[in-house]
Write an enzyme that holds these catalytic residues in place. Sequence first.
Site, PDB file in Angstrom:
ATOM      1  N   GLY A   1     -17.569  25.791 -44.696  1.00  0.00           N
ATOM      2  CA  GLY A   1     -17.085  24.498 -45.138  1.00  0.00           C
ATOM      3  C   GLY A   1     -17.274  24.329 -46.637  1.00  0.00           C
ATOM      4  N   CYS A   2     -16.531  23.391 -47.218  1.00  0.00           N
ATOM      5  CA  CYS A   2     -16.569  23.219 -48.670  1.00  0.00           C
ATOM      6  C   CYS A   2     -17.912  22.654 -49.146  1.00  0.00           C
ATOM      7  CB  CYS A   2     -15.406  22.344 -49.129  1.00  0.00           C
ATOM      8  SG  CYS A   2     -15.238  20.772 -48.257  1.00  0.00           S
ATOM      9  N   PHE A   3     -18.369  21.552 -48.549  1.00  0.00           N
ATOM     10  CA  PHE A   3     -19.687  21.037 -48.897  1.00  0.00           C
ATOM     11  C   PHE A   3     -20.753  22.091 -48.616  1.00  0.00           C
ATOM     12  CE2 PHE A   3     -18.572  16.307 -48.503  1.00  0.00           C
ATOM     13  CZ  PHE A   3     -18.868  16.031 -49.824  1.00  0.00           C
TER      14      PHE A   3
ATOM     15  N   CYS B   1     -20.984  24.759 -51.405  1.00  0.00           N
ATOM     16  CA  CYS B   1     -21.582  24.270 -52.649  1.00  0.00           C
ATOM     17  C   CYS B   1     -23.085  24.057 -52.493  1.00  0.00           C
ATOM     18  CB  CYS B   1     -20.896  22.965 -53.056  1.00  0.00           C
ATOM     19  SG  CYS B   1     -21.325  22.399 -54.715  1.00  0.00           S
TER      20      CYS B   1
END
Length: 324
Positions: A131-133, A136
């Site tokens: 996932g993107c979150f 990061c």
Amino acid sequence: MVKVGLIGGAGYTAGELCRLLLNHPEAEIAFIHSSSHAGVPVTEVHEGLYGETDLVFTDRLPFGEADVLFFCSGHGKSAEFLSTHDVPARVKIIDLAQDFRLAAPGHDYVYGLPELQREAIAAARHVANPGCFATCIQLGLLPLAARGLLRGDVAVNAITGSTGAGVKPGATTHFSWRNNNMSIYKAFNHQHVPEILQSLRSLQPGFEGAIDFIPYRGDFARGIFATEVIRVGEALSAEEAESLYREYYKDAAFTHYADRAIDMKQVVNTNKALVHVDKFGDKLLVTSTIDNLLKGASGQAVQNMNLMFGLEETAGLRLKPSAF
């Protein structure tokens, strides 16, 4: 030449995949599947591709023409699709949804974060794109977990652009609501937390703390900026922390330690991730930033494809940020 098929071709991540793959030196798009847009030129949906392609969406599934499939549909759709379609065993799969990110009996998907398990991705037939979150935040915490330095709960705040909500309009994605506005959502209960914990505990099995994650909606289109606060006491000085992060990411293709404070504009429209650390008393402040559609989704998916097919990891991904 790697032949690529896209399933669910009308969304933001599919559009970014098309942009990357059309300019990839060793990949070719075989088909872009979309039941709702069959027969429609791809440029009528992904208008930024005008002049780049004459591909047309199809409702056919010519698996025999593809070496790899990218699944770009919503969460839950990948597992549903695979339960009703017979994908040949030779065809590799990269799933951009969350269906297979958590290890479980019954599937062989490798979690596709190259900074965590590059070799496993290279040997995989099936990869679950993070996932993107989660991407990061993990990039801000992996070096500490690798040294067993995560203690207690970790406080995380992160803000994302409106494209993180997908292409389908919603009450919190309209410009008039999002512009000059901020809000939180899914506080302490975001769906990416389990995959973050899975990765951290693979490096530091004894870590039993929580990820106290507060996600924010930002008034911009793309990008994620995250802060992570970890209490390290005297176990790690500021200089040791910097050295730890530099060493961990020294061979990473796209993740870089920055020796000064970072900002999101440095990574938007690229597959890069930047990480920076500061020490305040007994606490370590980690900042990390990525483009949610690239390193947080489609760019990382292409990075994984490159690894799976023995290509140069950076092929097709040397993208430059805007100067302004």
